[in-house]
Design a protein around this motif. Structure first.
Motif, short mmCIF file in Angstrom:
data_model
loop_
_atom_site.label_atom_id
_atom_site.label_comp_id
_atom_site.label_asym_id
_atom_site.label_seq_id
_atom_site.Cartn_x
_atom_site.Cartn_y
_atom_site.Cartn_z
N LYS A 85 0.84 -1.20 0.00
CA LYS A 85 0.00 0.00 0.00
C LYS A 85 0.87 1.25 0.00
O LYS A 85 1.88 1.32 0.70
N HIS A 86 0.47 2.23 -0.79
CA HIS A 86 1.09 3.55 -0.77
C HIS A 86 0.08 4.53 -1.34
O HIS A 86 -1.10 4.18 -1.51
N TYR A 87 0.48 5.75 -1.61
CA TYR A 87 -0.43 6.76 -2.14
C TYR A 87 0.09 7.25 -3.48
O TYR A 87 1.22 6.95 -3.86
N THR A 88 -0.71 7.94 -4.24
CA THR A 88 -0.35 8.27 -5.62
C THR A 88 0.44 9.55 -5.78
O THR A 88 1.09 9.74 -6.80
N THR A 89 0.43 10.43 -4.79
CA THR A 89 1.10 11.72 -4.93
C THR A 89 2.03 11.95 -3.75
O THR A 89 1.58 12.01 -2.61
N ASN A 94 -1.96 17.01 -0.44
CA ASN A 94 -2.90 15.92 -0.67
C ASN A 94 -2.13 14.70 -1.19
O ASN A 94 -1.56 14.74 -2.27
N PRO A 95 -2.11 13.59 -0.43
CA PRO A 95 -1.35 12.42 -0.87
C PRO A 95 -2.02 11.66 -2.02
O PRO A 95 -1.43 10.76 -2.59
N PRO A 97 -5.20 9.26 -3.77
CA PRO A 97 -5.85 8.03 -3.33
C PRO A 97 -4.84 6.93 -3.00
O PRO A 97 -3.72 6.94 -3.46
N GLU A 98 -5.31 5.99 -2.19
CA GLU A 98 -4.52 4.82 -1.84
C GLU A 98 -4.31 3.97 -3.09
O GLU A 98 -5.20 3.84 -3.93
N LYS A 99 -3.12 3.37 -3.20
CA LYS A 99 -2.80 2.50 -4.34
C LYS A 99 -2.01 1.30 -3.83
O LYS A 99 -1.31 1.40 -2.83
N TRP A 116 4.39 8.31 -0.69
CA TRP A 116 3.57 8.28 0.53
C TRP A 116 2.97 9.65 0.78
O TRP A 116 1.81 9.77 1.15
N SER A 119 0.54 11.76 4.18
CA SER A 119 -0.48 10.84 4.67
C SER A 119 -0.14 10.35 6.07
O SER A 119 1.03 10.13 6.38
#
Length: 140
Positions: A85-89, A94-95, A97-99, A116, A119
């Motif tokens: 799990k990580h984030y897109t930005t 603003n990180p 959405p989860e990816k 990350w 977040s």
């Protein structure tokens, strides 16, 4: 007096007769937790994905932060595939959405840097066995 001596003799006999008997209970199995806010996961046999394993601590990110995951299978006979799990930005407040990103194809693997960002969340990972054997997997 005779009663006291009889009791003393009986206690001595019981102590001597049970001295050679060892009563040891088997310790309960507790899997170790990997260092670096990781945990322990499971790759089930047959190629299916195991349950998500959440880290043992939260991670407070900041703009620009990238993280890495690594894993080691406890079995040299069971190669593993992982999804982390990580984030897109990574940049900005603003990180995104989860990816989930898949990586690895062996008994140990490293994701490389993943965004990350800003977040506050728990690191999470899941594992898939590549052959018919399952494995317990330590990760950080």
């Amino acid at each position: 007096m005779k009663r006291t001596l009889t009791g003393l003799a009986l206690c001595t006999f019981l102590a001597l007769s049970s001295a050679g008997v060892a009563e040891a209970a088997a310790p309960a199995f507790v899997p170790p937790t990997a260092a670096g806010c990781g945990g322990t996961g499971y790759a089930p046999p047959g190629g299916g994905w195991g349950a998500v394993s959440n880290s043992s601590c939260g991670l407070a990110g900041s703009p620009g932060l990238k993280i890495s995951y690594s894993y080691t299978s406890r079995s040299d006979a069971s190669p593993i595939h992982a999804s982390a799990k990580h984030y897109t930005t990574a940049a900005g407040s603003n990180p995104g959405p989860e990816k989930w990103t898949e990586f690895g194809a062996g008994t140990r693997g490293d994701s490389g840097p993943l965004p990350w960002g800003n977040s506050l969340a728990m690191k999470s990972i899941k594992f898939q066995s590549i052959n018919v054997l399952g494995a317990i997997v330590d990760w950080s």
